[in-house]
Design a protein around this motif. Sequence first.
Motif, PDB file in Angstrom:
ATOM      1  N   SER B  94       0.847  -1.195   0.000  1.00 53.64           N
ATOM      2  CA  SER B  94       0.000   0.000   0.000  1.00 53.64           C
ATOM      3  C   SER B  94       0.880   1.242   0.000  1.00 53.64           C
ATOM      4  CB  SER B  94      -0.936   0.028   1.210  1.00 53.64           C
ATOM      5  OG  SER B  94      -0.225   0.295   2.401  1.00 53.64           O
ATOM      6  N   LEU B  95       0.270   2.355  -0.414  1.00 54.35           N
ATOM      7  CA  LEU B  95       0.948   3.633  -0.337  1.00 54.35           C
ATOM      8  C   LEU B  95       0.999   4.094   1.098  1.00 54.35           C
ATOM      9  CD1 LEU B  95      -0.608   5.583  -3.332  1.00 54.35           C
ATOM     10  CD2 LEU B  95       1.825   5.090  -3.011  1.00 54.35           C
ATOM     11  N   SER B  96       1.951   4.928   1.392  1.00 55.03           N
ATOM     12  CA  SER B  96       2.018   5.562   2.697  1.00 55.03           C
ATOM     13  C   SER B  96       1.383   6.952   2.591  1.00 55.03           C
ATOM     14  CB  SER B  96       3.483   5.673   3.125  1.00 55.03           C
ATOM     15  OG  SER B  96       3.567   6.049   4.474  1.00 55.03           O
ATOM     16  N   GLY B  97       1.380   7.718   3.674  1.00 58.81           N
ATOM     17  CA  GLY B  97       0.862   9.071   3.621  1.00 58.81           C
ATOM     18  C   GLY B  97      -0.357   9.247   4.486  1.00 58.81           C
ATOM     19  N   ALA B  98      -0.927  10.426   4.422  1.00 56.03           N
ATOM     20  CA  ALA B  98      -2.077  10.765   5.253  1.00 56.03           C
ATOM     21  C   ALA B  98      -3.287   9.939   4.857  1.00 56.03           C
ATOM     22  CB  ALA B  98      -2.392  12.247   5.100  1.00 56.03           C
ATOM     23  N   GLY B  99      -4.103   9.632   5.852  1.00 53.20           N
ATOM     24  CA  GLY B  99      -5.298   8.864   5.560  1.00 53.20           C
ATOM     25  C   GLY B  99      -5.019   7.386   5.490  1.00 53.20           C
ATOM     26  N   SER B 100      -6.067   6.648   5.234  1.00 50.26           N
ATOM     27  CA  SER B 100      -5.983   5.193   5.177  1.00 50.26           C
ATOM     28  C   SER B 100      -5.961   4.772   3.713  1.00 50.26           C
ATOM     29  CB  SER B 100      -7.187   4.595   5.903  1.00 50.26           C
ATOM     30  OG  SER B 100      -7.028   3.230   6.101  1.00 50.26           O
ATOM     31  N   ARG B 101      -5.051   3.901   3.346  1.00 44.68           N
ATOM     32  CA  ARG B 101      -4.872   3.516   1.939  1.00 44.68           C
ATOM     33  C   ARG B 101      -5.236   2.054   1.734  1.00 44.68           C
ATOM     34  NH1 ARG B 101      -2.143   7.633  -0.780  1.00 44.68           N
ATOM     35  NH2 ARG B 101      -1.976   9.381   0.664  1.00 44.68           N
ATOM     36  N   PRO B 102      -5.829   1.727   0.580  1.00 45.76           N
ATOM     37  CA  PRO B 102      -6.169   0.328   0.315  1.00 45.76           C
ATOM     38  C   PRO B 102      -4.923  -0.534   0.171  1.00 45.76           C
ATOM     39  CG  PRO B 102      -6.580   1.687  -1.619  1.00 45.76           C
ATOM     40  CD  PRO B 102      -6.267   2.619  -0.499  1.00 45.76           C
ATOM     41  N   GLN B 103      -5.066  -1.776   0.560  1.00 48.09           N
ATOM     42  CA  GLN B 103      -3.981  -2.735   0.384  1.00 48.09           C
ATOM     43  C   GLN B 103      -4.253  -3.560  -0.879  1.00 48.09           C
ATOM     44  OE1 GLN B 103      -2.981  -4.957   3.908  1.00 48.09           O
ATOM     45  NE2 GLN B 103      -2.864  -3.117   5.181  1.00 48.09           N
ATOM     46  N   HIS B 104      -3.176  -3.849  -1.615  1.00 46.37           N
ATOM     47  CA  HIS B 104      -3.263  -4.625  -2.850  1.00 46.37           C
ATOM     48  C   HIS B 104      -2.550  -5.944  -2.617  1.00 46.37           C
ATOM     49  CE1 HIS B 104      -4.605  -1.045  -5.089  1.00 46.37           C
ATOM     50  NE2 HIS B 104      -3.856  -0.411  -4.215  1.00 46.37           N
ATOM     51  N   PHE B 105      -3.262  -7.039  -2.881  1.00 48.31           N
ATOM     52  CA  PHE B 105      -2.775  -8.361  -2.513  1.00 48.31           C
ATOM     53  C   PHE B 105      -2.249  -9.142  -3.717  1.00 48.31           C
ATOM     54  CE2 PHE B 105      -4.020  -8.992   1.902  1.00 48.31           C
ATOM     55  CZ  PHE B 105      -4.901  -7.946   2.104  1.00 48.31           C
ATOM     56  N   GLY B 106      -1.289 -10.012  -3.425  1.00 46.24           N
ATOM     57  CA  GLY B 106      -0.880 -11.017  -4.388  1.00 46.24           C
ATOM     58  C   GLY B 106      -1.818 -12.212  -4.340  1.00 46.24           C
ATOM     59  N   ASP B 107      -1.608 -13.170  -5.246  1.00 45.35           N
ATOM     60  CA  ASP B 107      -2.496 -14.330  -5.340  1.00 45.35           C
ATOM     61  C   ASP B 107      -2.251 -15.361  -4.249  1.00 45.35           C
ATOM     62  OD1 ASP B 107      -2.537 -14.340  -8.980  1.00 45.35           O
ATOM     63  OD2 ASP B 107      -3.909 -13.434  -7.529  1.00 45.35           O
ATOM     64  N   GLY B 108      -1.165 -15.225  -3.504  1.00 43.13           N
ATOM     65  CA  GLY B 108      -0.919 -16.130  -2.387  1.00 43.13           C
ATOM     66  C   GLY B 108       0.009 -17.279  -2.741  1.00 43.13           C
ATOM     67  N   THR B 109       0.658 -17.790  -1.719  1.00 49.48           N
ATOM     68  CA  THR B 109       1.476 -19.004  -1.821  1.00 49.48           C
ATOM     69  C   THR B 109       0.934 -20.019  -0.837  1.00 49.48           C
ATOM     70  OG1 THR B 109       3.502 -17.825  -2.447  1.00 49.48           O
ATOM     71  CG2 THR B 109       3.755 -20.016  -1.471  1.00 49.48           C
ATOM     72  N   ARG B 110       0.508 -21.164  -1.365  1.00 44.44           N
ATOM     73  CA  ARG B 110       0.048 -22.237  -0.465  1.00 44.44           C
ATOM     74  C   ARG B 110       1.253 -23.091  -0.120  1.00 44.44           C
ATOM     75  NH1 ARG B 110      -4.418 -23.759   1.586  1.00 44.44           N
ATOM     76  NH2 ARG B 110      -5.728 -22.448   0.251  1.00 44.44           N
ATOM     77  N   LEU B 111       1.653 -23.024   1.140  1.00 50.89           N
ATOM     78  CA  LEU B 111       2.856 -23.700   1.615  1.00 50.89           C
ATOM     79  C   LEU B 111       2.477 -24.927   2.436  1.00 50.89           C
ATOM     80  CD1 LEU B 111       5.955 -23.752   2.097  1.00 50.89           C
ATOM     81  CD2 LEU B 111       5.551 -22.280   4.082  1.00 50.89           C
ATOM     82  N   SER B 112       3.056 -26.054   2.074  1.00 52.98           N
ATOM     83  CA  SER B 112       2.860 -27.290   2.833  1.00 52.98           C
ATOM     84  C   SER B 112       4.192 -27.724   3.397  1.00 52.98           C
ATOM     85  CB  SER B 112       2.305 -28.398   1.943  1.00 52.98           C
ATOM     86  OG  SER B 112       1.024 -28.069   1.467  1.00 52.98           O
ATOM     87  N   ILE B 113       4.216 -27.952   4.714  1.00 53.13           N
ATOM     88  CA  ILE B 113       5.427 -28.429   5.390  1.00 53.13           C
ATOM     89  C   ILE B 113       5.194 -29.883   5.802  1.00 53.13           C
ATOM     90  CG2 ILE B 113       7.070 -28.049   7.259  1.00 53.13           C
ATOM     91  CD1 ILE B 113       6.914 -25.698   5.326  1.00 53.13           C
ATOM     92  N   LEU B 114       6.007 -30.781   5.252  1.00 53.98           N
ATOM     93  CA  LEU B 114       5.811 -32.213   5.523  1.00 53.98           C
ATOM     94  C   LEU B 114       6.769 -32.719   6.600  1.00 53.98           C
ATOM     95  CD1 LEU B 114       5.462 -33.402   1.834  1.00 53.98           C
ATOM     96  CD2 LEU B 114       3.662 -32.695   3.403  1.00 53.98           C
TER      97      LEU B 114
END
Lengths: 111, 114
Positions: B94-114
């Motif tokens: 997200s951008l910084s600065g005055a006020g509240s800014r929207p967050q932009h997300f990535g598609d995610g990483t599905r992590l499996s620990i065996l």
Amino acid sequence: QQPVQSPQAVILREGEDAVINCSSSKALYSVHWYRQKHGEAPIFLMILLKGGEQKGHDKISASFNEKKQQSSLYLTASQLSYSGTYFCGTEIIQGAQKLVFGQGTRLTINP
Amino acid sequence: DVKVTQSSRYLVKRTGEKVFLECVQDMDHENMFWYRQDPGLGLRLIYFSYDVKMKEKGDIPEGYSVSREKKERFSLILESASTNQTSMYLCASSLSGAGSRPQHFGDGTRLSIL
């Protein structure tokens, strides 16, 4: 502390209305709303900054009651594309840019 | 449009391995975030960075560290992976600065620990 969303899940027929609530135990500076479809990134819907503020986006609108520390998301005449999980994100400290998200509300729209 | 890219959609690692999750954003955003998403728990903040080499712990930092050497790149590191770190990991900016800014997300990483 996470805000509490209600309901946890809701199933509607196309054209029906829904309300999703987000309640915090702490005073809020802002509330964000996001929607996430299965397997996709959450996408931003809207931010509410002031107490009593209402915003709209197509047939999706939201309100923010600063005194009650809660926000509601309204979906009217729901469409199939509205299906997904809705998250509220709360900002407690002005300018902190960090959000605390609720646990999510799963919305299913059936034809 | 803002593009947040996570290096892997799916990742399988073994217990005790050191795991790196990479995230790159292309919009010159000051703020970057790592979240963990588990069913019924929503998104929980692991770490937050508001500038190069600057970081803050989120709500669940134990077992994780982060690195931000360049503005566009934010890495999440699992020092010694454990099975309870199996989860979906989301990066946002997200951008910084005055006020509240929207967050932009990535598609995610599905992590499996065996």
